[in-house]
Design an enzyme around this catalytic site. Structure first.
Site, PDB file in Angstrom:
ATOM      1  N   SER A 174       0.531   2.295  -5.545  1.00  0.00           N
ATOM      2  CA  SER A 174       0.797   1.223  -6.507  1.00  0.00           C
ATOM      3  C   SER A 174       0.012   1.385  -7.808  1.00  0.00           C
ATOM      4  O   SER A 174       0.522   1.058  -8.882  1.00  0.00           O
ATOM      5  CB  SER A 174       0.521  -0.149  -5.884  1.00  0.00           C
ATOM      6  OG  SER A 174      -0.817  -0.236  -5.449  1.00  0.00           O
ATOM      7  N   HIS A 220      -4.691  -1.379  -9.382  1.00  0.00           N
ATOM      8  CA  HIS A 220      -3.555  -1.605 -10.273  1.00  0.00           C
ATOM      9  C   HIS A 220      -3.994  -1.546 -11.732  1.00  0.00           C
ATOM     10  O   HIS A 220      -3.353  -0.886 -12.561  1.00  0.00           O
ATOM     11  CB  HIS A 220      -2.918  -2.966  -9.994  1.00  0.00           C
ATOM     12  CG  HIS A 220      -2.289  -3.059  -8.656  1.00  0.00           C
ATOM     13  ND1 HIS A 220      -1.898  -4.266  -8.098  1.00  0.00           N
ATOM     14  CD2 HIS A 220      -1.975  -2.115  -7.728  1.00  0.00           C
ATOM     15  CE1 HIS A 220      -1.379  -4.054  -6.910  1.00  0.00           C
ATOM     16  NE2 HIS A 220      -1.420  -2.751  -6.659  1.00  0.00           N
TER      17      HIS A 220
END
Length: 127
Positions: free
Chosen positions: A26, A79
């Site tokens: 991610s 992230h």
């Protein structure tokens, strides 16, 4: 390929600031989103719907960061690091096309003005 590589390095923020380890891709996906945003910002006159795309990207990033803050086990540091890595990499080495001239047939000749070419010791490949 460089963007993917450097966004995974950016995801190392997870290891520096988070107690839980980062797993999955991610952070690198966020990096690709950041890279796309830089591309659209640089080439908004060449990309149709660029401003709408950027608004959509900003909403997706904000939504994912909010979900990460409200849920356990989601690593927002990974992230954020991936996003920053993608932005930085694309800003430095990503294409920064400018119209140099137009041919007799009306085709535009582009030149790449990426910041990396301004660094000492770097030069563009000649074709």
């Amino acid at each position: 390929m460089y963007v993917w590589y450097f966004t995974t390095i950016g995801s190392a923020m997870s290891y520096w600031f988070s107690k839980a380890p980062a797993v999955g891709a991610s952070g690198a996906i966020f990096g690709l989103v950041g890279s796309f945003a830089i591309f659209v910002l640089r080439h908004n006159k060449m990309v149709k719907g660029g401003v709408g795309d950027l608004n959509h990207v900003a909403r997706v990033i904000a939504l994912n960061m909010a979900i990460g803050l409200l849920s356990q086990g989601i690593d927002n540091w990974g992230h954020l690091g991936g996003l920053m890595g993608g932005i930085a990499t694309s800003w430095l080495i990503g294409p920064a096309w400018e119209v140099k001239s137009t041919t007799r047939l009306g085709r535009k000749v582009l030149v790449d003005k990426a910041p990396i070419f301004s660094l000492p010791g770097t030069k563009r490949a000649s074709h």
